[in-house]
Design a protein around this motif. Structure first.
Motif, PDB file in Angstrom:
ATOM      1  N   PRO A 136      -0.502   5.924  -1.930  1.00  0.00           N
ATOM      2  CA  PRO A 136      -0.931   7.328  -1.889  1.00  0.00           C
ATOM      3  C   PRO A 136       0.076   8.327  -2.457  1.00  0.00           C
ATOM      4  O   PRO A 136       0.130   9.472  -2.028  1.00  0.00           O
ATOM      5  CB  PRO A 136      -1.179   7.563  -0.397  1.00  0.00           C
ATOM      6  N   GLY A 179       0.141  12.651   0.387  1.00  0.00           N
ATOM      7  CA  GLY A 179      -0.317  11.295   0.669  1.00  0.00           C
ATOM      8  C   GLY A 179      -1.617  11.214   1.435  1.00  0.00           C
ATOM      9  O   GLY A 179      -2.202  10.130   1.561  1.00  0.00           O
ATOM     10  N   LEU A 235      -4.394   8.133   1.351  1.00  0.00           N
ATOM     11  CA  LEU A 235      -4.535   7.370   2.593  1.00  0.00           C
ATOM     12  C   LEU A 235      -5.990   7.373   3.054  1.00  0.00           C
ATOM     13  O   LEU A 235      -6.540   6.325   3.434  1.00  0.00           O
ATOM     14  CB  LEU A 235      -3.633   7.956   3.678  1.00  0.00           C
ATOM     15  N   LEU A 294      -3.526  -0.602   1.847  1.00  0.00           N
ATOM     16  CA  LEU A 294      -2.661   0.551   1.598  1.00  0.00           C
ATOM     17  C   LEU A 294      -1.215   0.098   1.620  1.00  0.00           C
ATOM     18  O   LEU A 294      -0.838  -0.749   2.443  1.00  0.00           O
ATOM     19  CB  LEU A 294      -2.888   1.622   2.658  1.00  0.00           C
ATOM     20  N   ILE A 339       2.994   5.245   3.638  1.00  0.00           N
ATOM     21  CA  ILE A 339       1.790   5.788   4.272  1.00  0.00           C
ATOM     22  C   ILE A 339       2.147   6.637   5.490  1.00  0.00           C
ATOM     23  O   ILE A 339       1.387   7.513   5.891  1.00  0.00           O
ATOM     24  CB  ILE A 339       0.805   4.664   4.650  1.00  0.00           C
ATOM     25  N   ALA A 343       1.937  10.466   5.157  1.00  0.00           N
ATOM     26  CA  ALA A 343       0.653  11.123   5.406  1.00  0.00           C
ATOM     27  C   ALA A 343       0.405  11.290   6.903  1.00  0.00           C
ATOM     28  O   ALA A 343      -0.181  12.292   7.332  1.00  0.00           O
ATOM     29  CB  ALA A 343      -0.478  10.322   4.770  1.00  0.00           C
ATOM     30  N   TYR A 392      -4.319  11.296  12.533  1.00  0.00           N
ATOM     31  CA  TYR A 392      -4.847   9.932  12.453  1.00  0.00           C
ATOM     32  C   TYR A 392      -4.756   9.246  13.813  1.00  0.00           C
ATOM     33  O   TYR A 392      -3.796   9.441  14.562  1.00  0.00           O
ATOM     34  CB  TYR A 392      -4.065   9.120  11.422  1.00  0.00           C
TER      35      TYR A 392
END
Length: 320
Positions: free
Chosen positions: A34, A70, A74, A88, A92, A95, A107
């Motif tokens: 990403p 990112g 992601l 991925l 990461i 992000a 997330y």
């Protein structure tokens, strides 16, 4: 009875004629990074992928989807079909924490199939050798006696900016902080004396400039030892309230079969014991270290908690 036996035999022959399900993986696997090509995330994923593909049994096709700290890349990877053919890779975790800086939806770490991590990536404060400060303490004193004069650039790291801001609040000083879209322009401006100090990652162009003596490292914003510079002090050890916290690794979309995730975790664990790969990473200025999927999930969860605490600290400190 003969008719029934005939039907059973016919069905058996038909089933036998069907092709057997291919063993995973039977085709190339797309690896979504990403971030843009050329950065530490891209470079290290490609390093690891060369060895990981041999263990997995299929090539990894690297696809860069940069921008938006990112988050878009992601999200793209997490929405892919959870069949093990889209993974991925890289930073990461950037992000994960960026959502708190940008006000984007956070997330759920329990809805990501973490494979494992392959290295921490610490941030460093660098400056030119001709500057009147060579240490963090000297930089703080200079900023205190020259208010508003010290410009600190950040190579696309909001977390690095917030760590420096928190450290400044603790010391009672402030800096003019400048965010760059990537480390390349930030490094160029530092070398060109357009900014005074810059926050860049290990293994980057700025880090390599320090190895050649064109820049010096004032402090480590993270927690790992800096390759080639074992004596560089950590800002956290000097009283700073926070540190950068980032691990590079791999993860699948939620719903990916556990057997596939585990196959990758075991392959990554084996790859991260390969001396040839480790030597290459060390030579480039990176710090390889393995975490399994469970450890990587908990590390990522704790990083987001720390970022929330840091933002709260900085918000309160800015009001004083």
């Amino acid at each position: 009875m003969k008719k029934i036996l005939g039907l059973i035999l016919a069905v058996g022959l038909m089933l036998g004629a069907l092709p057997a399900r291919a063993e995973y993986p039977d085709k190339a696997i797309t690896c979504i990074v990403p971030f843009a090509p050329g950065g530490a995330a891209d470079i290290t994923v490609r390093m690891v992928a060369d060895y990981l593909s041999k263990e997995i049994g299929q090539p990894l096709v690297i696809v860069n989807k940069g921008g938006g700290s990112g988050i878009p890349g992601l999200n793209f990877g997490l929405k892919a079909r959870p069949d093990g053919y889209t993974v991925l890779g890289g930073s990461i975790g950037n992000a994960f924490v960026a959502t708190y800086f940008l006000g984007a939806p956070a997330y759920d770490m329990d809805k990501i199939a973490f494979v494992g991590a392959y290295m921490p990536h610490d941030r460093l404060l660098l400056t030119r050798p001709d500057k009147p400060y060579k240490t963090w303490q000297e930089l703080v004193e200079y900023a205190r006696t020259h208010p508003g004069e010290v410009a600190i650039g950040h190579g696309a790291s909001q977390e690095g900016l917030e760590v420096v801001k928190a450290a400044g609040i603790k010391e009672g000083v402030s800096f003019n902080q400048v965010m760059y879209k990537s480390g390349g322009p930030a490094t160029a401006d530092l070398l060109g004396d357009h900014i005074d100090v810059c926050d860049l990652g290990t293994g980057t162009a700025g880090f390599q400039a320090a190895r050649k003596g064109d820049l010096i490292i004032i402090a480590n914003l993270g927690t790992a030892e800096v390759p080639f510079f074992p004596d560089v002090p950590k800002l956290r050890d000097m009283g700073a309230p926070f540190a950068t916290s980032l691990m590079y690794g791999f993860a699948f979309p939620n719903g990916t079969p556990e057997a596939i995730r585990l196959k990758w975790e075991q392959a990554l664990a084996k790859v991260m014991q390969n001396k040839e790969l480790l030597d290459k990473m060390h030579a480039a200025g990176f710090t390889p270290a393995f975490l399994n999927g469970k450890e990587y999930r908990e590390f990522s969860r704790n990083s987001t908690i720390a970022v929330q605490e840091m933002l709260k600290y900085n918000k309160q400190g800015s009001k004083k």
